[in-house]
Design an enzyme around this catalytic site. Structure first.
Site, short mmCIF file in Angstrom:
data_model
loop_
_atom_site.label_atom_id
_atom_site.label_comp_id
_atom_site.label_asym_id
_atom_site.label_seq_id
_atom_site.Cartn_x
_atom_site.Cartn_y
_atom_site.Cartn_z
N ASP A 112 0.78 -1.24 0.00
CA ASP A 112 0.00 0.00 0.00
C ASP A 112 0.81 1.29 0.00
OD1 ASP A 112 0.92 0.18 2.70
OD2 ASP A 112 -0.78 -1.05 3.35
N HIS A 127 6.46 -7.83 -1.10
CA HIS A 127 5.35 -8.29 -1.94
C HIS A 127 5.07 -7.33 -3.09
CE1 HIS A 127 3.53 -11.12 1.39
NE2 HIS A 127 4.73 -11.48 0.98
#
Ligand code: ZN
Length: 258
Positions: A112, A127
């Site tokens: 994010d 990730h």
């Protein structure tokens, strides 16, 4: 701070002392780091956003390849939430720690970009992140923002400016390997750190869940801040159960004062 139980306050003080002494600290952050910013952890149950589809299936590389529109339909509410999300007190505290001359690595499972938005510099995004998109056909890489805004607002699926194939967010889908460089960097940081602090990760997803073990094997201290128990609580120097947005700023403040 005063609202926290005495045992947690004691652990915070001890954690701050260890953090102050550490020369090479690594902060390992997971989904729990971003839940106070309103981003749901799609692996935990009861978060309504994910109940319609099985993320393991739809957020997979094979679905993306065979039915990218299905992937993007699933992805749209998450992308919207990530777009709107702001760093919380835990993200800001870690950025402040770095800014005040206490460098450390942040190795995150989150896509994010909230550590970046908070101002942290030394971030390993294990990730991947939503900051860029890549073409699966010609490997063109583009900034995500100009594509994700029309996608979130109008549902326009991002297409490659070169070859018109569907662009894929540079995040790890189920069935994909971790990005090689990030994974290498994360392992190197964990093997050479003298303190690891796990923040908002239940340490359930391999291979990242094995990183603290690599640090422990080389004699590093281990701190765990999470709202539920982890398999390594028994090995930790201090375990602080609760909200990262309460506990991390308290640790950082004491470390900076101390
Ligand atoms: Zn292309």
């Amino acid at each position: 701070m005063n609202s926290l139980p005495a045992a947690v306050r004691d652990a915070i003080q001890f954690a701050a002392e260890l953090l102050t002494k550490a020369e090479h600290a690594v902060i390992l952050t997971g989904a729990g780091m971003s839940t106070p910013s309103g981003i749901p952890d799609f692996r935990s149950e009861g978060t309504g956003l994910w109940s319609h589809d099985e993320p393991l299936q739809v957020a997979s590389l094979s679905t993306f390849r065979t039915a990218p529109e299905k992937f993007y339909a699933w992805f749209r509410p998450l992308a919207a939430q990530i777009f709107d999300a702001k760093p919380n007190q835990a993200h800001l505290a870690l950025a402040r720690l770095e800014e005040k001359g206490r460098p450390h690595w942040i190795a995150t499972q989150n896509i994010d970009m909230l550590h970046k938005k908070a101002g942290s510099k030394n971030i390993i995004e294990m990730h991947g992140s939503l900051g860029t998109l890549s073409c699966t056909r010609c490997f063109q890489k583009v900034d995500a923002l100009p594509y994700l805004k029309p996608f979130v607002e109008e549902g326009i699926i991002p297409l490659c400016p070169e070859c018109n194939a569907v662009l894929k967010p540079d995040v790890i889908l189920f069935g994909e390997q971790l990005p090689q460089k990030a994974w290498f960097d994360a392992q190197r940081a964990c093997r050479s750190c003298d303190l690891m602090m796990v923040a908002g990760s239940s340490l359930e997803v391999l291979p990242v869940a094995g990183l603290p073990m690599q640090a422990l094997d080389r004699g590093a201290h281990l701190l765990i801040v999470n709202n539920s128990p982890t398999y390594l609580d028994v090995r930790a120097d201090a375990v602080m159960q609760g909200d990262v947005a309460d506990i991390i700023p308290a640790i950082v403040q004491q470390a900076l004062d101390g």
